[in-house]
Design an enzyme around this catalytic site. Structure first.
Site, PDB file in Angstrom:
ATOM      1  N   HIS A 103       0.862  -1.183   0.000  1.00 53.33           N
ATOM      2  CA  HIS A 103       0.000   0.000   0.000  1.00 53.33           C
ATOM      3  C   HIS A 103       0.898   1.232   0.000  1.00 53.33           C
ATOM      4  CE1 HIS A 103      -2.759   3.097   1.318  1.00 53.33           C
ATOM      5  NE2 HIS A 103      -3.739   2.304   0.949  1.00 53.33           N
ATOM      6  N   GLU A 152      -3.926   2.710  -7.105  1.00 49.30           N
ATOM      7  CA  GLU A 152      -4.338   3.786  -6.197  1.00 49.30           C
ATOM      8  C   GLU A 152      -3.366   4.950  -6.372  1.00 49.30           C
ATOM      9  OE1 GLU A 152      -3.804   2.486  -2.071  1.00 49.30           O
ATOM     10  OE2 GLU A 152      -1.715   2.267  -2.637  1.00 49.30           O
TER      11      GLU A 152
HETATM   12  P1  PGA Z   1      -9.255   6.262   0.748  1.00 47.08           P
HETATM   13  O1  PGA Z   1      -8.065   5.198   0.770  1.00 47.08           O
HETATM   14  O2  PGA Z   1     -10.471   5.513   0.265  1.00 47.08           O
HETATM   15  O3  PGA Z   1      -9.386   6.737   2.161  1.00 47.08           O
HETATM   16  O4  PGA Z   1      -8.865   7.316  -0.219  1.00 47.08           O
HETATM   17  C1  PGA Z   1      -7.884   4.429  -0.365  1.00 47.08           C
HETATM   18  C2  PGA Z   1      -6.613   3.660  -0.323  1.00 47.08           C
HETATM   19  O5  PGA Z   1      -5.875   3.761   0.657  1.00 47.08           O
HETATM   20  O6  PGA Z   1      -6.341   2.937  -1.285  1.00 47.08           O
END
Ligand code: PGA
Length: 233
Positions: A103, A152
Site C-alpha cells: 500500500h 491507487e
Molecule cells: P481512501 O483510501 O479511500 O481513504 O482514499 C484508499 C486507499 O488507501 O487505497
C-alpha cells in the site's frame, strides 16, 4: 485474452480500515454489516482490520456465516523466525484469505520498495494467501504470479479527489496488458457511495479498495449493494 472480458464479471469490494477501529468497534461493524450482505458467488467482500482485531473479526464472520473474507493489511517478507514485530504469512494462515501488499502508506511511511513488495507477495503465495498488490502507476512493477492489483494514485488517497473513472480504466488496461490476461485490477482512492457507480461502470475495473468510506458501516453497505447490479448472473 479478449475472451476474458466476456466471462462472468467478478468484483472485489475491499475495505481497508488502516490503523482504525478498536476490537469493539470492529465487531459492531461486522455484526451490523454482515447480516445485511447478500451472498453472491461473483462478489468478494473483504475486510482488512488491524492485526489486533483480526482474530475477533474472523470469529465473528464464521459464527455469523457472513459472506465476508478477512484480509491483513501487511505481512512479513520473511518466514517465521527472529523478526520482532513482524507477522509471518504462515502465522496468518487460517486467519486471513487475502493480504494487502505495498500500500502507498507502507511505501511512503515505512520505506517499502518494489523488492520488499516482491518478497511479501512471494510469502503470501507460498502460504496460500491472496496477495493484493497496490501500485501507483501504469508502469509499476507487478510481482511474479500476482493476479490481483489495486491501482491507487497518490493524489487520490484520502484526499476526497478520486481519479477519473476513465483514467482509472486506462491504467487498468495498461496494467492488464503488462500483467497478463488473468490480472484483475481494482481502483482505490477516495471512493465513496456517491462515486462508486461511476467506477463500476468501467468493465476494465474489477472492483474497489476503499479506505475512509469503509469505516462507516452504512456507507460501506451502500457501496456493496450498489455493486450488486453490476454482476451478471
Ligand atoms: P481512501 O483510501 O479511500 O481513504 O482514499 C484508499 C486507499 O488507501 O487505497
Amino acid at each position: 485474452m479478449g475472451g476474458l472480458e466476456n466471462k462472468k464479471r467478478q468484483l472485489w469490494i475491499v475495505a481497508n480500515w488502516k490503523s482504525n477501529e478498536t476490537i469493539k468497534e470492529a465487531l459492531e461493524w461486522i455484526d451490523w454489516v454482515g447480516p445485511k450482505l447478500e451472498k453472491r458467488e461473483n462478489l468478494k467482500v473483504v475486510v482488512c482490520p488491524t492485526f489486533v482485531a483480526l482474530e475477533e473479526v474472523k470469529k465473528a464472520v464464521l459464527v455469523g456465516s457472513y459472506p465476508i473474507l478477512v484480509g491483513a493489511q501487511d505481512l512479513s517478507p520473511f518466514d517465521v523466525g527472529p523478526y520482532t514485530g513482524e507477522e509471518a504469512a504462515q502465522l496468518l494462515q487460517g486467519l486471513v484469505d487475502l493480504v494487502l501488499i505495498g500500500h502507498w502508506e507502507r511505501r511512503h511511511y515505512f520505506g517499502e520498495d518494489d523488492e520488499m513488495v516482491s518478497h511479501k507477495a512471494q510469502m503470501a503465495q507460498k502460504y496460500g494467501l491472496i496477495p493484493l498488490v497496490c501500485v501507483q502507476e501504469p508502469d509499476a512493477r507487478i510481482p511474479l504470479g500476482v493476479n490481483l492489483i489495486a491501482y491507487e494514485p497518490v493524489f487520490a488517497i484520502g484526499s476526497g479527489h478520486p481519479d477519473t473513472p476513465g483514467n482509472a480504466a486506462m491504467v487498468a488496461e495498461e496494467l492488464k496488458r503488462r500483467g497478463g490476461g488473468n490480472l484483475a485490477v481494482l481502483y482505490g482512492g477516495s471512493v465513496n457511495a456517491k462515486n462508486v457507480t461511476s467506477f463500476l461502470k468501467q468493465p476494465k475495473l474489477s472492483g474497489l479498495l476503499i479506505g475512509q468510506a469503509s469505516l462507516n458501516p452504512l456507507e460501506f453497505l451502500k457501496i456493496a449493494q450498489l455493486s450488486f447490479k453490476f454482476l451478471k448472473n
